[in-house]
Write a protein that holds these residues in place. Structure first.
Motif, PDB file in Angstrom:
ATOM      1  N   SER A 101      -0.090   0.780 -11.903  1.00 54.84           N
ATOM      2  CA  SER A 101       0.662   1.336 -10.770  1.00 54.84           C
ATOM      3  C   SER A 101       0.334   2.801 -10.511  1.00 54.84           C
ATOM      4  O   SER A 101       0.957   3.415  -9.642  1.00 54.84           O
ATOM      5  N   LEU A 105      -1.776   8.531  -7.798  1.00 51.11           N
ATOM      6  CA  LEU A 105      -0.806   9.527  -8.255  1.00 51.11           C
ATOM      7  C   LEU A 105      -1.533  10.732  -8.852  1.00 51.11           C
ATOM      8  O   LEU A 105      -2.756  10.746  -8.998  1.00 51.11           O
ATOM      9  N   PRO A 246       5.581  10.757  -9.343  1.00 50.29           N
ATOM     10  CA  PRO A 246       5.743   9.497  -8.608  1.00 50.29           C
ATOM     11  C   PRO A 246       5.519   9.665  -7.110  1.00 50.29           C
ATOM     12  O   PRO A 246       5.498  10.790  -6.591  1.00 50.29           O
ATOM     13  N   ARG A 247       5.346   8.567  -6.433  1.00 49.35           N
ATOM     14  CA  ARG A 247       5.224   8.592  -4.982  1.00 49.35           C
ATOM     15  C   ARG A 247       6.550   8.991  -4.364  1.00 49.35           C
ATOM     16  O   ARG A 247       7.601   8.453  -4.734  1.00 49.35           O
ATOM     17  N   ARG A 249       9.547   8.726  -1.945  1.00 50.15           N
ATOM     18  CA  ARG A 249      10.119   7.581  -1.239  1.00 50.15           C
ATOM     19  C   ARG A 249      10.463   7.987   0.190  1.00 50.15           C
ATOM     20  O   ARG A 249      11.057   9.036   0.415  1.00 50.15           O
ATOM     21  N   ARG A 283       2.279   5.251   3.851  1.00 52.32           N
ATOM     22  CA  ARG A 283       1.700   4.800   2.579  1.00 52.32           C
ATOM     23  C   ARG A 283       0.319   5.413   2.375  1.00 52.32           C
ATOM     24  O   ARG A 283      -0.046   5.787   1.258  1.00 52.32           O
ATOM     25  N   ALA A 287       3.122   7.926   0.264  1.00 48.43           N
ATOM     26  CA  ALA A 287       4.546   7.648   0.130  1.00 48.43           C
ATOM     27  C   ALA A 287       4.794   6.193  -0.230  1.00 48.43           C
ATOM     28  O   ALA A 287       3.971   5.314   0.048  1.00 48.43           O
ATOM     29  N   GLU A 288       5.930   5.942  -0.815  1.00 50.94           N
ATOM     30  CA  GLU A 288       6.441   4.582  -1.005  1.00 50.94           C
ATOM     31  C   GLU A 288       7.514   4.364   0.053  1.00 50.94           C
ATOM     32  O   GLU A 288       8.553   5.036   0.042  1.00 50.94           O
ATOM     33  N   VAL A 289       7.257   3.482   0.990  1.00 54.78           N
ATOM     34  CA  VAL A 289       8.202   3.235   2.077  1.00 54.78           C
ATOM     35  C   VAL A 289       9.260   2.256   1.580  1.00 54.78           C
ATOM     36  O   VAL A 289       8.965   1.098   1.272  1.00 54.78           O
ATOM     37  N   THR A 290      10.485   2.727   1.486  1.00 53.28           N
ATOM     38  CA  THR A 290      11.566   1.930   0.915  1.00 53.28           C
ATOM     39  C   THR A 290      12.407   1.227   1.958  1.00 53.28           C
ATOM     40  O   THR A 290      13.122   0.276   1.629  1.00 53.28           O
ATOM     41  N   CYS A 473      -3.563   3.150   1.274  1.00 56.17           N
ATOM     42  CA  CYS A 473      -2.919   1.986   0.661  1.00 56.17           C
ATOM     43  C   CYS A 473      -2.037   1.367   1.731  1.00 56.17           C
ATOM     44  O   CYS A 473      -0.974   1.895   2.034  1.00 56.17           O
ATOM     45  N   THR A 475      -0.680  -1.654   1.651  1.00 55.67           N
ATOM     46  CA  THR A 475       0.119  -2.794   1.170  1.00 55.67           C
ATOM     47  C   THR A 475       1.483  -2.330   0.737  1.00 55.67           C
ATOM     48  O   THR A 475       1.712  -1.160   0.505  1.00 55.67           O
TER      49      THR A 475
END
Length: 475
Positions: A101, A105, A246-247, A249, A283, A287-290, A473, A475
């Motif tokens: 994962s 990063l 971490p990414r 959010r 992304r 970022a991590e799209v939550t 990224c 996905t």
């Protein structure tokens, strides 16, 4: 708000100038001469804030003189996380991340070797492990990779060995398969033309223990971007997890009653272009799209969505101007947010904004028009996310324009361009409501006020998929 319509006043100046510039004739584009025929508006006509040109310009005639300069707005976004109470570094609290994962990063601790690499003497080639000068008697059972250590070789003895296998103790060298032959008595001879008969060099084709590193050596420093080779090195060095930033959010709130999620536009309704566009772009920026949520023109619903969100970054679309259904500013005032950027001297997209909602949480308000929203994404969201994720800033670069670009009298313009050899080719269909130009683009050109002529070196902002960065990224 998105696509072709605009609210009362939203991006009105963008439409006046940008739509016209997108439709200038080919001769004007090729000439590259800035159009100085436009003059400041001294007519007293109110803008979207309700102030006349004289009132808002302080006598200068600049319709957005209180907006932040484009470069300054990017700097504010980049440094904003460093001024919060949580972290003076600005990046998010590091966490252990499994190797699978960690791609994209940033390392928050040095990558230190947990073992020697290689951790034992290994064969660099398929062939024979030999001891002493030849010819050699060959053992019957060979040595394969992954097997336990074999008995030591005696002088004049050889054993078949595979690449990566652990060499037996007292091995002098490895003789490659193509450099040896066995006679009718089963004895091995060296046959390479560049070697004296029956001899090999000591240590030939052996990877000695610790050749790459010794246990405790620093392999990579803090701040290194985790790429596929970094993952491979970490695994080889004995890691199962990496201490990394971490990414960030991100939550996306798409505003507007007029938006359709599918089908053709009809009856005053238009397709939502930003709902499909923004999450993968965020992304690609790391970022991590939550959450992606559609919210109508409802101030209470917007208030509840923002106050109930725990993402590091909230991105809203539309509603950043001062029309009757533009609820972003009133909502930010209601919750006591700190407005860091309120309007930027850039076209398209000048009504964009950046606010600190609370310590550790930020809101980027994008205009509703698609290309204007892209402008806001690259102006405010990209540098903010980069700091939160502790990623290095891209190296600035410039290319000459193949064709001239009409400039805005006062503001920076961001123009989609295609890269062709050592030139940037400006693309048409670059109005704030248009995506046709940027869909074919490799970068956005940063065109200063007044425009740029053919051959002018112009700063470029790479689009993430065009630059091939590790952050891509979808996905």
């Amino acid at each position: 708000m998105t696509a072709h319509g605009t609210r009362a006043g939203e991006d009105a100046d963008d439409l006046d100038v940008e739509e016209a510039l997108a439709l200038v004739n080919t001769r004007d584009h090729r000439s590259g001469r800035p159009d100085h025929s436009r003059r400041p508006d001294h007519s007293g006509r109110p803008d979207h804030s309700g102030r006349s040109a004289g009132e808002r310009g302080g006598g200068t005639g600049h319709p957005h003189h209180r907006d932040t300069a484009w470069a300054d707005a990017r700097a504010v976004a980049e440094h904003a996380p460093r001024h919060g109470a949580r972290s003076r570094t600005g990046f998010l609290t590091p966490v252990p991340v499994p190797l699978g994962s960690a791609l994209g990063l940033t390392l928050a601790a040095p990558l230190t070797a947990l073992t020697d690499l290689p951790s034992f003497d290994t064969s660099a080639m398929d062939g024979w492990a030999v001891s002493g000068p030849g010819p050699w008697d060959v053992r019957e059972q060979g040595v394969l990779a992954g097997h336990a250590e074999h008995a030591p070789l005696t002088d004049g003895e050889a054993v078949r060995i595979a690449t990566g296998a652990r060499v037996p103790p007292d091995t002098t060298a490895v003789l490659r398969s193509e450099r040896g032959r066995t006679d009718d008595k089963g004895r091995l001879h060296a046959t390479a033309a560049d070697r004296p008969p029956h001899t090999v060099s000591h240590g030939q084709d052996i990877r000695p223990r610790g050749q790459e590193c010794r246990s405790g050596d620093q392999l990579l420093p803090v701040g290194t971007l985790v790429t596929p080779p970094v993952l491979g090195m970490a695994a080889a060095a004995g890691y199962d997890t990496l201490m990394a930033v971490p990414r960030p959010r991100a939550a996306v709130f798409v505003l507007g009653d007029e938006l359709l999620g599918e089908g053709l536009p009809h009856d005053g309704l238009i397709r939502d272009a930003l709902g499909p566009l923004l999450p993968p772009w965020l992304r690609a920026l790391g970022a991590e799209v939550t959450e992606v949520r559609r919210i109508g023109d409802d101030e209470q619903a917007l208030h509840d969505a923002i106050t109930g969100c725990d993402a590091d970054l909230v991105v809203t679309t539309g509603g950043t101007a001062a029309g009757p259904v533009d609820h972003v500013h009133p909502t930010l005032r209601r919750i006591g947010a700190e407005l860091l950027v309120d309007g930027v001297q850039v076209r398209p997209g000048h009504p964009m904004l950046l606010a600190r909602v609370r310590d550790g949480q930020y809101l980027v308000g994008l205009p509703g028009n698609p290309l204007a929203a892209v402008s806001g994404l690259l102006t405010l969201a990209e540098p903010l996310l980069r700091t939160l994720a502790a990623r290095p800033a891209p190296e600035p670069y410039a290319l000459p324009l193949r064709d001239g670009v009409q400039g805005h009298p006062y503001d920076t313009r961001l123009i989609p361009v295609a890269l062709r050899g050592d030139r940037a080719v400006p693309l048409l269909y670059n109005g704030p409501a248009m995506l046709r130009g940027v869909a074919a683009a490799d970068a956005l050109a940063v065109v200063p006020p007044g425009g740029s002529g053919p051959g002018t070196e112009t700063e470029l902002l790479d689009l993430p998929w065009a630059s091939g960065g590790i952050g891509v990224c979808f996905t």
